[in-house]
Scaffold this motif. Structure first.
Motif, PDB file in Angstrom:
ATOM      1  N   ALA A  96       0.455  -1.386  -0.302  1.00 19.93           N
ATOM      2  CA  ALA A  96      -0.511   0.069   0.063  1.00 19.93           C
ATOM      3  C   ALA A  96       0.438   1.324   0.112  1.00 19.93           C
ATOM      4  O   ALA A  96       0.350   2.309  -0.427  1.00 19.93           O
ATOM      5  CB  ALA A  96      -0.962   0.015   1.112  1.00 19.93           C
ATOM      6  N   TYR A  97       1.778   1.168   0.887  1.00 24.40           N
ATOM      7  CA  TYR A  97       2.914   2.280   0.337  1.00 24.40           C
ATOM      8  C   TYR A  97       3.191   2.807  -0.970  1.00 24.40           C
ATOM      9  O   TYR A  97       3.180   2.359  -2.452  1.00 24.40           O
ATOM     10  CB  TYR A  97       4.447   2.041   0.771  1.00 24.40           C
ATOM     11  N   PHE A  98       3.053   4.282  -0.950  1.00 29.77           N
ATOM     12  CA  PHE A  98       3.345   4.613  -2.547  1.00 29.77           C
ATOM     13  C   PHE A  98       4.863   4.246  -2.439  1.00 29.77           C
ATOM     14  O   PHE A  98       5.761   4.102  -2.264  1.00 29.77           O
ATOM     15  CB  PHE A  98       3.444   6.449  -2.570  1.00 29.77           C
ATOM     16  N   THR A 105       0.599   6.431   3.247  1.00 26.81           N
ATOM     17  CA  THR A 105      -0.124   4.651   1.716  1.00 26.81           C
ATOM     18  C   THR A 105      -0.810   5.601   0.318  1.00 26.81           C
ATOM     19  O   THR A 105      -1.554   6.240   1.283  1.00 26.81           O
ATOM     20  CB  THR A 105      -0.731   3.640   3.090  1.00 26.81           C
ATOM     21  N   LYS A 106      -1.236   4.619  -0.214  1.00 24.88           N
ATOM     22  CA  LYS A 106      -2.475   4.594  -1.047  1.00 24.88           C
ATOM     23  C   LYS A 106      -3.621   5.076  -1.166  1.00 24.88           C
ATOM     24  O   LYS A 106      -4.302   5.559  -0.699  1.00 24.88           O
ATOM     25  CB  LYS A 106      -2.143   4.001  -2.411  1.00 24.88           C
ATOM     26  N   THR A 107      -3.337   3.967   0.180  1.00 26.03           N
ATOM     27  CA  THR A 107      -5.123   3.912   0.916  1.00 26.03           C
ATOM     28  C   THR A 107      -5.830   4.759   1.743  1.00 26.03           C
ATOM     29  O   THR A 107      -6.451   5.316   1.942  1.00 26.03           O
ATOM     30  CB  THR A 107      -5.194   2.666   1.358  1.00 26.03           C
ATOM     31  N   PHE A 147      -4.524   7.683   1.288  1.00 19.74           N
ATOM     32  CA  PHE A 147      -4.307   9.005   0.188  1.00 19.74           C
ATOM     33  C   PHE A 147      -5.793   9.075  -0.116  1.00 19.74           C
ATOM     34  O   PHE A 147      -6.697  10.053  -0.648  1.00 19.74           O
ATOM     35  CB  PHE A 147      -3.666   8.758  -1.007  1.00 19.74           C
ATOM     36  N   LYS A 148      -6.283   8.074  -0.434  1.00 22.09           N
ATOM     37  CA  LYS A 148      -7.875   7.815  -1.309  1.00 22.09           C
ATOM     38  C   LYS A 148      -8.856   7.585  -0.223  1.00 22.09           C
ATOM     39  O   LYS A 148      -9.613   8.532  -1.417  1.00 22.09           O
ATOM     40  CB  LYS A 148      -7.477   6.287  -1.853  1.00 22.09           C
ATOM     41  N   GLU A 183      -2.369  18.069  -2.886  1.00 18.16           N
ATOM     42  CA  GLU A 183      -1.794  17.028  -3.182  1.00 18.16           C
ATOM     43  C   GLU A 183      -0.761  17.216  -5.033  1.00 18.16           C
ATOM     44  O   GLU A 183      -0.475  15.995  -5.628  1.00 18.16           O
ATOM     45  CB  GLU A 183      -3.414  16.853  -4.562  1.00 18.16           C
ATOM     46  N   ILE A 221       2.025  14.799  -4.077  1.00 21.78           N
ATOM     47  CA  ILE A 221       2.062  13.015  -4.450  1.00 21.78           C
ATOM     48  C   ILE A 221       1.809  12.820  -6.190  1.00 21.78           C
ATOM     49  O   ILE A 221       2.407  12.061  -6.597  1.00 21.78           O
ATOM     50  CB  ILE A 221       0.887  12.518  -3.501  1.00 21.78           C
ATOM     51  N   THR A 235       4.956  10.933  -7.718  1.00 16.61           N
ATOM     52  CA  THR A 235       4.050   9.713  -8.267  1.00 16.61           C
ATOM     53  C   THR A 235       4.290   9.636  -9.968  1.00 16.61           C
ATOM     54  O   THR A 235       3.741   9.116 -10.408  1.00 16.61           O
ATOM     55  CB  THR A 235       2.579   9.098  -7.783  1.00 16.61           C
TER      56      THR A 235
END
Lengths: 446, 294
Positions: A122-124, A352-354, A356-357, A374, A377, A381
């Motif tokens: 889940a980590y970027f 984590t992506k989770t 962030f989402k 944002e 990020i 990415t």
């Protein structure tokens, strides 16, 4: 010594009276050292408090060390005398020292031993790759994470009739020169921090700082930044300085770049997204400002920027109870609710992506107060990390930064030609790397 | 014939000096031996496997132009700050000793700066001398860029010299004042009756009689400026710009603690120790000869 018998009696009485109750809810304590200072240091303290209030089993004792470098130095000194904490916040540049130290209780092992629920995927990727070993494991837990952005003053840009931040380095410099003509005294403030101009710049341009993929492939890496586009970038900065378009702002000149930007003196700066909250709360009332991704030279394709900030290391030689408490703390920090709170009060990005989402869905970034965060990020990415935009893994990097800084000082103050200064910086950095290699003779990067 | 006092009871004598010896052993000899060992090996940050490298650390130091720069900078700093602090302290002490109006108050407050910790001194002077926002920034209003310790090496040097002298002058002041007050009034009164003015009396009567104090303060100030200037440099200039204020003791700190190269720092501190010992030796050997103890 009149007081002593009294104190002893008091102590005895209180143990007697409170002993039973205390035993029932004796909290397992553990110590956590952090390096952040100022407002961010207070937030670390608050984070600990939130943990302590969220449950009754464990208690985090959080101690500020007065700076990232001090946190590393003090931890090492404490480790040598066996007075070290269980958990410590170590900045990006200290990662390799801890990897080779043999003093750490590595994250995957801790997670396994204490049944932590961690979704490593889940980590970027930008974060995970930076901290990972050659086998792709992270030995520490990424914590406060950031990336660099361009902070720009919208009023100053309005004077040249523009309402958009520059995308390329060329455009940015043209804007600065135009603004000078339009009466903006200081278009750009910089200091000698290498993180923005060297490290982030090299990553987004996908150019190396050192051989061996910036050191990831071995301790025998050598510096190369004096021969890359970075050298041109620095020469361009020197030109801006000489033309009176840019200015050096440090604590020694009276104002840091942050202060010079927030009080409206200088129209742009490169800084960490972590300062987004601080700029918002300290900017003078009518300052209209925004952030943008770092400018890239026209002939280059933009790549991902680097993660900055710090990760949490668990150290050897503590009790099982303390590890259990530290594991609970780390687990606590990774809850989406905590990630969001932390990101909100600081400007740091969720790791984590989770996380962030959840924040995007919750409308976190729609709030005008957080506008632009944002982008950090997006920048981090922008592309999947390449072999050199992945990060930097060079021994004694703190000292290397100091050497580069000293040479940049010489060049920007006109004592030395820029190219000569950079050549010298490379030569001195290589000495440090060889020295590091010798000190860790026979060791391999994990 | 020299009379010698001797203890019959060696055990008692030993027991009496033991606590003192123990202190010196723990706080001086033991660290020194440790530093010596590190200076001849490479010491990993987290401890453990030292490797013996012989003279390599010293060779590397002495072949490094940056190191020689820090030696040069340290010597300049020592000379400037010692002369400035001794001169101002002497002037202040002479004034206070004349019992001008308010001398009791001055006697009291002149000593204060020495009681302030070096980093606090540094912080205060950083604010005072900040080119953009400080007290001295007025200078730049008249002549832009005349004063900028963040960009100009000499300005930075002047800044740390003033900060250090401000602190040390307070210390020197007390010694000078005590010594001045120990000079018999009759001497000064006799000179006054012979018709000599204030300056003349200071030059021909008081200062010559201050020689032992002057010598003592010279030794202390030079030593102090070599080994105790770290706090001020760390807060005000951080060794910069471009290593213009990278004093030896500051370089030891940055190599050792920031750079985590304990061995190189240990080797440098051995060199610094030998340098201070040598300087003190020279002062005792050549300067003290000319001092007349009353």
């Amino acid at each position: 010594m009149q007081i002593r018998p009294f104190a002893a009696a008091f102590l005895a009485a209180s143990t007697f009276l409170g002993g039973h109750a205390a035993q029932a809810q004796e909290r397992q304590k553990f110590e956590f050292w952090y390096g952040l200072t100022g407002r961010l240091g207070e937030i670390m303290e608050e984070h600990c408090k939130r943990f302590n209030e969220s449950q009754t089993k464990y208690e985090a004792k959080c101690v500020g060390q007065g700076g990232y470098d001090k946190a590393e130095q003090n931890t090492i000194a404490a480790f040598r005398s066996k007075q070290h904490p269980t958990l410590v916040q170590i900045y990006d540049a200290g990662t390799v020292n801890f990897m080779l130290s043999g003093a750490t209780y590595n994250a995957p092992q801790l997670a396994k031993d204490f049944n932590m629920k961690i979704d490593w995927s889940a980590y970027f990727p930008g974060i995970a790759n930076y901290y990972a070993t050659s086998k792709g494991e992270m030995w520490s837990f990424p914590y406060n994470s950031s990336s660099a952005l361009l902070y720009w003053n919208k009023d100053a840009w309005a004077k040249i009739g523009k309402s958009k931040a520059p995308e390329t380095v060329e455009e940015w410099f043209d804007d600065l020169r135009a603004m000078k003509k339009a009466g903006v005294e200081c278009g750009f403030a910089f200091d000698y921090d290498t993180w923005m101009p060297l490290e982030q710049f090299s990553a987004i341009h996908n150019i190396p700082i050192a051989t061996k993929n910036n050191g990831y492939d071995g301790l025998d890496a050598e510096m190369v930044f004096n021969k890359t586009k970075f050298a041109d970038y620095m020469k361009d900065w020197k030109k801006l300085l000489d033309e009176g378009v840019a200015r050096i702002q440090t604590a020694q000149t009276g104002k840091t770049i942050l202060q010079a930007f927030t009080d409206g003196t200088c129209a742009s700066m490169l800084s960490s997204v972590a300062n987004h909250g601080v700029v918002g709360s300290t900017a003078k009332a009518d300052l209209k400002w925004g952030v943008a991704k770092l400018p890239v030279y026209k002939d280059f394709k933009r790549h991902n920027s680097l993660v900055g900030g710090a990760s949490l290391w668990v150290l050897q030689g503590k009790s099982k109870g303390e590890y259990e408490a530290a594991a609970a703390y780390i687990q606590f920090l990774l809850q989406p609710k905590e990630e969001q709170w932390f990101a909100d009060v600081t400007g740091y990005i969720p790791v984590t992506k989770t996380g962030f989402k959840a924040m995007v869905d919750g409308g976190f970034y729609a709030d005008p107060k957080r506008a632009g965060r944002e982008l950090a990020i997006e920048s981090l990415t922008f592309t999947p990390p390449t072999a050199v935009s992945r990060g930097i893994r060079l021994g004694n990097f703190t000292q290397i930064r100091a050497e580069i800084r000293a040479e940049l000082e010489a060049a920007f103050t006109g004592k030395k030609d820029m190219q000569a200064a950079l050549d010298e910086a490379v030569a001195r950095s290589n000495q440090i790397l060889r020295r590091f290699e010798q000190t860790f003779k026979g060791k391999q990067l994990p | 014939m020299q009379r010698r006092a001797a203890f019959d009871n060696l055990w008692l004598a030993g027991a009496l000096i033991a606590p003192q010896l123990l202190l010196v052993l723990v706080f001086f000899y033991w660290p020194t031996v440790q530093a010596l060992y590190w200076a001849f090996s490479t010491q990993p940050p987290f401890g453990g496997a030292n490797q013996w490298v012989g003279w390599q650390n010293f060779e590397q130091i002495f072949s490094d132009s940056v190191y020689w720069n820090s030696v040069r900078v340290s010597i300049i700093f020592a000379i400037l700050s010692t002369s400035l602090s001794i001169a101002t302290a002497l002037l202040m002490a002479l004034m206070v000793d004349r019992q001008l109006a308010g001398h009791r108050v001055y006697r009291f407050i002149y000593f204060w700066p020495y009681a302030i910790a070096a980093p606090a001194v540094g912080l205060a002077f950083r604010f005072i001398f900040a080119p953009d926002a400080g007290f001295v920034s007025a200078v730049n209003q008249f002549a832009p860029n005349l004063w900028n310790p963040a960009l100009k090496g000499w300005d930075a040097m002047i800044l740390i010299v003033i900060a250090n002298s401000w602190k040390m002058a307070a210390y020197n002041f007390i010694f000078f004042l005590a010594a001045l007050q120990a000079i018999p009034r009759t001497l000064i009164e006799a000179a006054a009756m012979d018709g000599s003015g204030v300056l003349r009396r200071a030059r021909d009567v008081q200062i010559p009689l201050l020689q032992p104090t002057l010598f003592f303060l010279l030794v202390i100030n030079i030593t102090e400026s070599f080994v105790d200037s770290f706090g001020i440099v760390d807060i005000t200039t951080g060794g910069g710009p471009a290593r213009a204020t990278d004093l030896m003791v500051f370089k030891i700190y940055s190599d050792g603690f920031k750079g985590l190269d304990y061995s190189m720092a240990a080797a440098q501190s051995i060199v610094l120790m030998l340098l201070v010992v040598a300087l003190t030796f020279i002062q005792f050997r050549y300067v003290e000869r000319r001092v007349h103890y009353a």
